[in-house]
Scaffold this active site. Structure first.
Site, mmCIF file in Angstrom:
data_model
loop_
_atom_site.group_PDB
_atom_site.id
_atom_site.type_symbol
_atom_site.label_atom_id
_atom_site.label_comp_id
_atom_site.label_asym_id
_atom_site.label_seq_id
_atom_site.Cartn_x
_atom_site.Cartn_y
_atom_site.Cartn_z
ATOM 1 N N ARG A 176 0.842 -1.205 0.000
ATOM 2 C CA ARG A 176 0.000 0.000 0.000
ATOM 3 C C ARG A 176 0.869 1.244 0.000
ATOM 4 O O ARG A 176 1.924 1.261 0.636
ATOM 5 C CB ARG A 176 -0.880 0.043 1.251
ATOM 6 C CG ARG A 176 -1.912 -1.055 1.343
ATOM 7 C CD ARG A 176 -2.825 -0.845 2.538
ATOM 8 N NE ARG A 176 -2.082 -0.726 3.779
ATOM 9 C CZ ARG A 176 -2.528 -0.091 4.865
ATOM 10 N NH1 ARG A 176 -3.700 0.513 4.855
ATOM 11 N NH2 ARG A 176 -1.809 -0.054 5.970
ATOM 12 N N SER A 234 7.522 -5.362 6.847
ATOM 13 C CA SER A 234 7.196 -6.417 7.828
ATOM 14 C C SER A 234 7.893 -7.745 7.514
ATOM 15 O O SER A 234 7.262 -8.777 7.307
ATOM 16 C CB SER A 234 5.677 -6.596 7.909
ATOM 17 O OG SER A 234 5.107 -5.397 8.360
ATOM 18 N N ASP A 289 4.936 -3.111 11.732
ATOM 19 C CA ASP A 289 3.536 -2.720 11.983
ATOM 20 C C ASP A 289 3.225 -2.519 13.467
ATOM 21 O O ASP A 289 2.367 -1.712 13.820
ATOM 22 C CB ASP A 289 2.565 -3.736 11.362
ATOM 23 C CG ASP A 289 2.803 -5.162 11.834
ATOM 24 O OD1 ASP A 289 3.792 -5.417 12.539
ATOM 25 O OD2 ASP A 289 1.991 -6.039 11.473
#
Length: 498
Positions: free
Chosen positions: A108, A178, A231
């Site tokens: 994203r 991540s 995250d």
């Protein structure tokens, strides 16, 4: 004629007797089946028990491991990684900031316009892009980062009038990556290994921020990466932005992790200068926690042995969304094989690992219908068991409860371990020190019985001190959290927007 009648009666009586014997045998077998199934259930329940004394031992063990992990590299199963985040957002941040979130088959890009204390997040826009398989498992890291940079340059080009970058300023970005990384500073870290289907050998050992920056330069995009985060740290940043009392963040989703704010002078393995704020965010990687006090069953052991990372992430395998449904499947497999739970056959689908997802388990666990219709439908749709009795469905709901309660209670013990480390697990005279834990993840958000059990267990463990502890759902640490950390680590911090 009478003989015939008598004979017919005799034959009829013999047939009735045979049927009665069959019925009795069937009832005995049936009762034997249920007795064996109940034995397996009771044994499993006993092995999963988490009495308050055991949970206190787990919380104490978490605190001990936290100390050990902060003392030296490799000193504990908890990595206790230094994130280099020493400034969490305050709400005063203003300006335009970008975020890039790479953690799976999609990535994203996001932009956020911040308006300070009054206006907070004025506007945000996001675009999600699927990464082609040949790029995920290609031979060149350039191909991956060029693909990301090309997407980013197109996204930047669509900035509307609602987004305002002061003249002469460089765009800044928070990068959520991540995957296992050895963090070197707030904006640099080398890739240790790929996971989640990625396999690009020449990227391993490289600084992922440098690789991204070079790719952005190749497409003519001038953006500074202000923060490299995971995250969990992003969730902590997002939580703190909305609430100054947030001291820790926990992810309870497919996987699990925790991060919290530590005093930098209490980290023996930190050899740099103490940050001005005095604080340092620690990424615990708590999924790898283990202790002799964890109630590990034979099903956990077989799941671990057959996993991609045997001996690792034991805590995660007991509490996170990836594994709860799989534990249920393994117990049902044993019931099918040893107690003829599904009559005289083992449903072939039941042999498929991970076929029972945790969201299916949650749907069955929350079934309020009198005949447990949802459970019946799930058995039919997923395991292709066409007919299930109420008794069978009830046992499955009980298994869901045992597995979920254990996971939720162990999660609560972990959170209490963090509070103990920070000295926030007791009431101090005259002190009203409020501590908020920001939690993100679908398991916590959508599995109501898990969430309620976890929150209830925290109260049970802390007693009166629980009145100062708040567990709060926090959203999108990997997106908004990353943009906020770019803002709190901006090169223009302290300068007024023109």
């Amino acid at each position: 004629m009478g003989k015939v009648v008598v004979g017919a009666a005799v034959v009829c009586t013999a047939a009735v007797c045979a049927a009665a014997v069959l019925l009795m045998r069937h009832k005995m077998e049936n009762s034997g089946k249920w007795a064996k199934a109940m034995d397996i259930l009771k044994e499993f329940e006993e092995k999963c028990e988490t009495p308050i004394g055991k949970l206190r031992q787990v919380a104490d063990a978490m605190t001990v491991e936290m100390h050990a992990g902060l003392a030296s590299e490799g000193g504990s199963k908890l990595k206790m990684l230094i994130s280099y985040v020493d400034n969490l957002p305050t709400g005063d941040e203003t300006g335009l900031f970008y975020a890039l979130d790479l953690g799976g088959t999609n990535f994203r890009v996001m932009r956020v316009q911040l308006g300070g204390k009054e206006k907070r997040i004025v506007k945000q826009e996001v675009k999600e892009v699927s990464i082609p398989k040949n790029v995920m498992a290609g031979s060149s890291s350039d191909a991956l980062f060029d693909f990301i940079a090309t997407t980013l340059v197109k996204f930047v080009a669509t900035e509307g009038d609602d987004f305002h970058l002061p003249p002469g300023r460089q765009r800044e970005l928070g990068f959520t990556f991540s995957f296992p990384v050895k963090q070197l500073s707030i904006a640099s870290g080398t890739l240790i290994k790929w996971t989640k289907g990625f396999s690009i050998d020449d990227a391993v050992g490289q600084d992922v921020v440098r690789e991204l920056t070079k790719a952005m330069e190749r497409v003519g995009l001038d953006v500074r990466v202000a923060a490299l985060i995971n995250d969990t740290v992003g969730t902590l940043a997002g939580g703190r932005y909305n609430n100054p009392d947030v001291i820790a963040a926990v992810i309870l989703g497919t996987g699990t992790n925790a991060a919290y704010v530590e005093r930098a002078n209490t980290i023996p393995k930190w050899h740099g200068l103490l940050p001005k704020s005095g604080d340092m965010v620690i990424n615990m990687e708590w999924g790898n926690f283990r202790s002799s006090h964890l109630p590990v069953t034979e099903y956990d052991q077989s799941l671990d042995a057959e996993s991609l990372n045997p001996g690792e992430q034991i805590y995660e395998k007991m509490i996170s969304g990836m594994y709860l449904g799989e534990i249920l499947r393994r117990v049902l497999c044993r019931m099918a094989e040893e107690a003829s739970f599904f009559d005289d056959y083992v449903p072939p689908k039941l042999k498929t690992p991970f076929i029972l997802r945790t969201q299916d388990m949650s749907a069955m666990h929350h079934d309020k219908s009198a005949d447990l219709k949802v459970v019946g439908d799930k058995l039919k749709d997923i395991l292709e068991v066409p007919n299930s009795t109420w008794k069978m469905r009830k046992i499955i709901v009980e298994l869901c409860d045992i597995i979920t309660s254990r996971g939720a209670r162990l999660s609560a013990a972990g959170i209490v371990g963090i509070l103990k480390k920070l000295g926030r697990d007791t009431l101090k005279d005259g002190e009203k020190q409020r501590s908020v834990i920001a939690v993100d993840g679908a398991l916590f958000e959508h599995y109501t019985k898990f969430r309620n059990c976890m929150e209830g267990t925290i109260k049970e463990l802390l007693g009166d001190a629980a009145e100062n502890i708040v567990v709060k759902l926090s959203y999108d640490g990997s997106g908004v959290g990353a943009a906020l950390l770019a803002a709190s680590h901006s090169q223009y911090l302290g300068l007024k927007e023109s």
